[in-house]
Design a protein around this motif. Sequence first.
Motif, PDB file in Angstrom:
ATOM      1  N   VAL A 124      32.759  50.199  30.948  1.00 47.79           N
ATOM      2  CA  VAL A 124      33.860  50.299  29.862  1.00 47.79           C
ATOM      3  C   VAL A 124      34.786  48.898  30.167  1.00 47.79           C
ATOM      4  CG1 VAL A 124      34.355  52.533  30.194  1.00 47.79           C
ATOM      5  CG2 VAL A 124      35.585  50.787  31.960  1.00 47.79           C
ATOM      6  N   LEU A 125      34.153  47.777  30.700  1.00 48.21           N
ATOM      7  CA  LEU A 125      34.560  46.518  31.042  1.00 48.21           C
ATOM      8  C   LEU A 125      34.757  45.811  29.444  1.00 48.21           C
ATOM      9  CD1 LEU A 125      36.112  44.527  32.833  1.00 48.21           C
ATOM     10  CD2 LEU A 125      33.707  43.483  33.046  1.00 48.21           C
ATOM     11  N   GLY A 126      35.674  45.184  29.203  1.00 50.25           N
ATOM     12  CA  GLY A 126      35.828  44.093  27.870  1.00 50.25           C
ATOM     13  C   GLY A 126      34.983  43.207  27.914  1.00 50.25           C
ATOM     14  N   GLY A 127      34.754  42.660  26.677  1.00 51.13           N
ATOM     15  CA  GLY A 127      33.767  41.506  26.755  1.00 51.13           C
ATOM     16  C   GLY A 127      34.354  40.275  26.731  1.00 51.13           C
ATOM     17  N   GLY A 128      33.806  39.081  26.806  1.00 47.75           N
ATOM     18  CA  GLY A 128      34.131  37.858  26.520  1.00 47.75           C
ATOM     19  C   GLY A 128      34.497  37.147  28.097  1.00 47.75           C
ATOM     20  N   PHE A 129      34.200  37.853  29.068  1.00 48.67           N
ATOM     21  CA  PHE A 129      34.386  37.282  30.495  1.00 48.67           C
ATOM     22  C   PHE A 129      32.903  36.477  30.907  1.00 48.67           C
ATOM     23  CE2 PHE A 129      36.971  41.112  30.596  1.00 48.67           C
ATOM     24  CZ  PHE A 129      38.211  40.435  30.960  1.00 48.67           C
ATOM     25  N   SER A 130      33.048  35.458  31.419  1.00 51.66           N
ATOM     26  CA  SER A 130      31.946  34.668  31.718  1.00 51.66           C
ATOM     27  C   SER A 130      31.631  34.470  33.345  1.00 51.66           C
ATOM     28  CB  SER A 130      32.209  33.136  31.158  1.00 51.66           C
ATOM     29  OG  SER A 130      33.137  32.490  31.834  1.00 51.66           O
ATOM     30  N   ARG A 131      32.578  34.894  34.330  1.00 52.81           N
ATOM     31  CA  ARG A 131      32.072  34.557  35.546  1.00 52.81           C
ATOM     32  C   ARG A 131      32.764  35.926  36.369  1.00 52.81           C
ATOM     33  NH1 ARG A 131      34.998  30.300  34.428  1.00 52.81           N
ATOM     34  NH2 ARG A 131      36.343  30.711  36.001  1.00 52.81           N
ATOM     35  N   ALA A 132      32.214  36.138  37.638  1.00 52.11           N
ATOM     36  CA  ALA A 132      32.823  37.211  38.321  1.00 52.11           C
ATOM     37  C   ALA A 132      32.282  36.920  39.845  1.00 52.11           C
ATOM     38  CB  ALA A 132      32.190  38.367  38.090  1.00 52.11           C
ATOM     39  N   ILE A 133      33.445  37.425  40.747  1.00 51.27           N
ATOM     40  CA  ILE A 133      32.930  37.740  42.112  1.00 51.27           C
ATOM     41  C   ILE A 133      33.421  38.937  42.473  1.00 51.27           C
ATOM     42  CG2 ILE A 133      33.499  35.138  42.697  1.00 51.27           C
ATOM     43  CD1 ILE A 133      36.287  35.688  43.687  1.00 51.27           C
ATOM     44  N   TYR A 134      32.842  39.323  43.695  1.00 50.87           N
ATOM     45  CA  TYR A 134      33.021  40.893  43.996  1.00 50.87           C
ATOM     46  C   TYR A 134      33.061  41.038  45.488  1.00 50.87           C
ATOM     47  CZ  TYR A 134      31.323  45.635  44.256  1.00 50.87           C
ATOM     48  OH  TYR A 134      31.427  47.040  44.644  1.00 50.87           O
ATOM     49  N   MET A 135      34.053  41.816  46.067  1.00 52.63           N
ATOM     50  CA  MET A 135      33.995  42.337  47.165  1.00 52.63           C
ATOM     51  C   MET A 135      33.839  43.873  47.417  1.00 52.63           C
ATOM     52  SD  MET A 135      36.973  41.720  50.331  1.00 52.63           S
ATOM     53  CE  MET A 135      36.914  39.921  49.933  1.00 52.63           C
ATOM     54  N   ALA A 136      32.822  44.454  47.871  1.00 50.63           N
ATOM     55  CA  ALA A 136      32.664  45.722  47.944  1.00 50.63           C
ATOM     56  C   ALA A 136      33.389  46.813  48.553  1.00 50.63           C
ATOM     57  CB  ALA A 136      31.042  45.895  48.280  1.00 50.63           C
ATOM     58  N   ASP A 137      33.960  46.230  49.615  1.00 57.46           N
ATOM     59  CA  ASP A 137      34.671  47.113  50.543  1.00 57.46           C
ATOM     60  C   ASP A 137      36.051  47.172  50.523  1.00 57.46           C
ATOM     61  OD1 ASP A 137      35.354  44.526  51.514  1.00 57.46           O
ATOM     62  OD2 ASP A 137      34.870  45.065  53.512  1.00 57.46           O
ATOM     63  N   VAL A 138      36.748  46.747  49.257  1.00 58.96           N
ATOM     64  CA  VAL A 138      38.146  46.957  49.077  1.00 58.96           C
ATOM     65  C   VAL A 138      38.414  48.334  48.562  1.00 58.96           C
ATOM     66  CG1 VAL A 138      40.031  45.838  47.851  1.00 58.96           C
ATOM     67  CG2 VAL A 138      38.006  44.366  48.226  1.00 58.96           C
ATOM     68  N   ALA A 139      39.572  48.816  48.991  1.00 57.54           N
ATOM     69  CA  ALA A 139      39.981  49.976  48.972  1.00 57.54           C
ATOM     70  C   ALA A 139      41.439  50.204  48.094  1.00 57.54           C
ATOM     71  CB  ALA A 139      39.899  51.040  50.028  1.00 57.54           C
ATOM     72  N   ASN A 140      41.462  51.219  47.484  1.00 52.75           N
ATOM     73  CA  ASN A 140      42.974  51.576  47.079  1.00 52.75           C
ATOM     74  C   ASN A 140      43.604  52.817  47.798  1.00 52.75           C
ATOM     75  OD1 ASN A 140      43.074  53.553  44.869  1.00 52.75           O
ATOM     76  ND2 ASN A 140      41.511  52.273  44.260  1.00 52.75           N
ATOM     77  N   VAL A 141      44.655  52.767  48.133  1.00 50.30           N
ATOM     78  CA  VAL A 141      45.486  53.838  48.566  1.00 50.30           C
ATOM     79  C   VAL A 141      46.564  54.492  47.870  1.00 50.30           C
ATOM     80  CG1 VAL A 141      47.247  52.514  49.815  1.00 50.30           C
ATOM     81  CG2 VAL A 141      46.805  55.015  50.551  1.00 50.30           C
ATOM     82  N   ARG A 142      46.314  55.893  47.478  1.00 51.43           N
ATOM     83  CA  ARG A 142      47.592  56.493  46.508  1.00 51.43           C
ATOM     84  C   ARG A 142      48.736  56.620  47.221  1.00 51.43           C
ATOM     85  NH1 ARG A 142      45.554  61.278  42.747  1.00 51.43           N
ATOM     86  NH2 ARG A 142      47.124  61.087  41.123  1.00 51.43           N
TER      87      ARG A 142
END
Length: 359
Positions: A124-142
């Motif tokens: 569902v991500l929008g287009g037009g982005f050219s670069r990305a970095i990623y961290m797999a273990d990031v969480a969110n708390v409700r």
Amino acid sequence: MIVGGGVIGLLTAFNLASEVEQVILLDRGGVGQESSWAGGGIVSPLYPWRYNCAVTALAHWSQDFYPQLAERLFASTGLDPEVHTTGLYWLDLDDEAEALAWARREGRPLSGVDVASVERAVPVLGGGFSRAIYMADVANVRNPRLVKSLKAALQSMPNVTIHEHCEVQGFIREGAKIAGVNTAQGEIHGDQVVLSAGAWSAELLSSLGLELPVEPVKGQMILYKCASDFLSCMVLAKGRYAIPRRDGHILIGSTLEHEGFDKTPTQTALESLKASAIELIPALADAEPVGHWAGLRPGSPEGIPYIGRVSGFDGLWLNCGHYRNGLVLAPASCQLFADLLLGREPIIDPAPYAPAGRF
């Protein structure tokens, strides 16, 4: 005695309750209803490589501790704080090289990825982005559920008393000793007084002639409701983020406004946040937000909280000023605070957070 019932005050009380005879928690409103309720709950600073190492040290400890804290609270209260590990993509960063260098230096699992792989992972991500970095273990708390579970845990403890809608108006002084607080309901005495009042901490300290550089910084967010599998991962671009909850709610945030203690949601912010939402996730153009609110962060220099004893005022302590990272830093901040109050070996070096010499 703890003044302020946000996540910092609640978790401070939770950590101390099994170690001291009695804990009294006071809040000017309902506990957990200010910035602790209003925030997004990403268990990471938005751009961790841009922060002072003092913030990083607290963040790393907290990130590792959050799952077991959530499990403990769920087991004791039946209320799940929903620590949801999704990973986080940062898109089109200007300082991507600095971020990757920080990750190598700190040993954090952050890496560059090609945009095609992000599009496959987040369709569902929008287009037009050219670069990305990623961290797999990031969480969110409700976070609303976190504060509810902390409150329920405290209410089950016989030596904890919670006074809601009890505004502190000043401190009781006995010479150089702070012996309690004055409230609209009268005096309440305590051997040790801990100030964890978020954006209101500076106002309270000013009654003692102290100028704490903590100020309210308004942040607005919006909320969508989608299918539970609509968004699999957190995404962040141009300072705005999308956070998926397990049930399909999607948070979009946030603004950064210096408007004093005014936390009125505005149409301008609503339109700006909706535009960011659509840029990140175009399918949201067909949805209307189901929520829009504002909160007041406790802004502090470099975002470094004040944790420790206030010199010159025996019995007065601070655990406040966490700015944008109160939820991120809470477990470490409150553990460090308990260590200092109880005279234990601290989990990390307390020097960067000590109030002495910082205001």
